[in-house]
Design a protein around this motif. Structure first.
Motif, short mmCIF file in Angstrom:
data_model
loop_
_atom_site.label_atom_id
_atom_site.label_comp_id
_atom_site.label_asym_id
_atom_site.label_seq_id
_atom_site.Cartn_x
_atom_site.Cartn_y
_atom_site.Cartn_z
N PRO A 257 0.84 -1.21 0.00
CA PRO A 257 0.00 0.00 0.00
C PRO A 257 0.87 1.25 0.00
CG PRO A 257 -0.12 -1.14 2.12
CD PRO A 257 0.68 -2.01 1.21
N PRO A 258 0.35 2.37 -0.48
CA PRO A 258 1.13 3.60 -0.48
C PRO A 258 1.58 3.98 0.93
CG PRO A 258 -0.87 3.86 -1.76
CD PRO A 258 -0.97 2.54 -1.07
N ALA A 259 2.72 4.64 1.01
CA ALA A 259 3.27 5.05 2.31
C ALA A 259 2.29 5.95 3.05
CB ALA A 259 4.59 5.77 2.10
N HIS A 260 2.28 5.83 4.38
CA HIS A 260 1.49 6.68 5.27
C HIS A 260 -0.03 6.51 5.06
CE1 HIS A 260 5.40 8.33 6.02
NE2 HIS A 260 5.49 8.78 4.79
N THR A 261 -0.46 5.35 4.59
CA THR A 261 -1.89 5.09 4.46
C THR A 261 -2.29 3.99 5.44
OG1 THR A 261 -1.55 3.43 2.72
CG2 THR A 261 -1.95 5.70 2.01
N LYS A 262 -3.58 3.99 5.81
CA LYS A 262 -4.09 3.00 6.75
C LYS A 262 -5.35 2.37 6.17
CE LYS A 262 -2.59 5.74 10.69
NZ LYS A 262 -3.04 6.54 11.82
N PRO A 263 -5.55 1.08 6.40
CA PRO A 263 -6.80 0.46 5.95
C PRO A 263 -8.00 1.07 6.67
CG PRO A 263 -5.18 -1.20 6.61
CD PRO A 263 -4.65 0.12 7.02
N VAL A 264 -9.15 1.04 6.03
CA VAL A 264 -10.37 1.55 6.63
C VAL A 264 -10.65 0.76 7.91
CG1 VAL A 264 -12.87 1.79 6.34
CG2 VAL A 264 -11.34 2.27 4.43
N GLY A 265 -10.92 1.48 9.00
CA GLY A 265 -11.24 0.83 10.27
C GLY A 265 -10.02 0.40 11.06
N PHE A 266 -8.81 0.68 10.55
CA PHE A 266 -7.60 0.26 11.25
C PHE A 266 -7.35 1.17 12.45
CE2 PHE A 266 -2.98 0.68 11.90
CZ PHE A 266 -2.66 -0.64 12.13
#
Length: 201
Positions: A68-77
């Protein structure tokens, strides 16, 4: 007479064509013993989408499975960096973390269901460490929630909500992490139910 001859010739042609098709189908099936020679919905055999381990010319590195792209988080993480997977993190979670959910029949029922699915095979219905996998000797040393001592010190019956949550998140000894299977909110429901089992209820 002429009409019947034409009909016969037409029938012969149809039969010959059918025999030729059957021969081709049978011959093509001989190449692969599992094949019937017929294909239905070819796209079900050869999907359009790439498999994760398949080379992919659409990306610079040639891989289908991309990070995944840097500095991203999955939804609900939910971040849990504050309490690392160390003895110190475990102790800090035990002191600071408090179950944010109200103790009610709905949350306890959900917690019991989740416990049955994820924990019962080792910990048992009563939380006595006598689950099915223990009884058939796949695992040993599973503690009881209402008696005995924790491998990290202290009585099992005295484990705080934070310590139980930390253990579900990271695992301990033979128990693996359940963070990928149980959401943070559902972990708190399991904690709530485990604390009922600690009381022998």
């Amino acid at each position: 007479m002429k009409g019947s001859t034409l009909a016969m010739n037409k029938n012969k042609f149809v039969y010959t064509a059918l025999l030729a098709i059957a021969f081709v189908a049978t011959f093509s099936a001989c190449k692969d013993k599992r094949s019937t020679g017929l294909e239905y919905a070819r796209n079900m055999y050869d999907p359009i989408a790439y498999n994760p381990d398949q080379p992919n010319k659409n990306f610079k590195d040639g891989k289908t499975a991309q990070l995944p792209p840097a500095h991203t988080k999955p939804v609900g993480f939910t971040e849990y960096d504050e309490y690392p997977n160390t003895k110190e993190g475990y102790e800090a979670a035990g002191v600071s973390m408090v179950n944010p959910l109200p103790v009610d029949t709905l949350n306890l029922a959900d917690g019991k269901h989740l416990f049955t699915v994820f924990c019962n095979p080792c910990h048992g219905d009563k939380g006595d460490g006598q689950g099915h996998l223990v009884k058939i000797e796949k695992f040993s040393g599973v503690p009881s929630y209402h008696e005995g001592s924790s491998s990290r010190g202290g009585a099992m019956a005295d484990l705080t909500a934070g310590k139980i949550y930390h253990t579900i998140t990271y695992g301990v000894n033979n128990m693996g992490s359940h963070a990928s299977q149980i959401s943070p909110t559902d972990r708190w429901k399991v904690v709530m139910y485990v604390q009922q089992l600690q009381k022998g209820q």
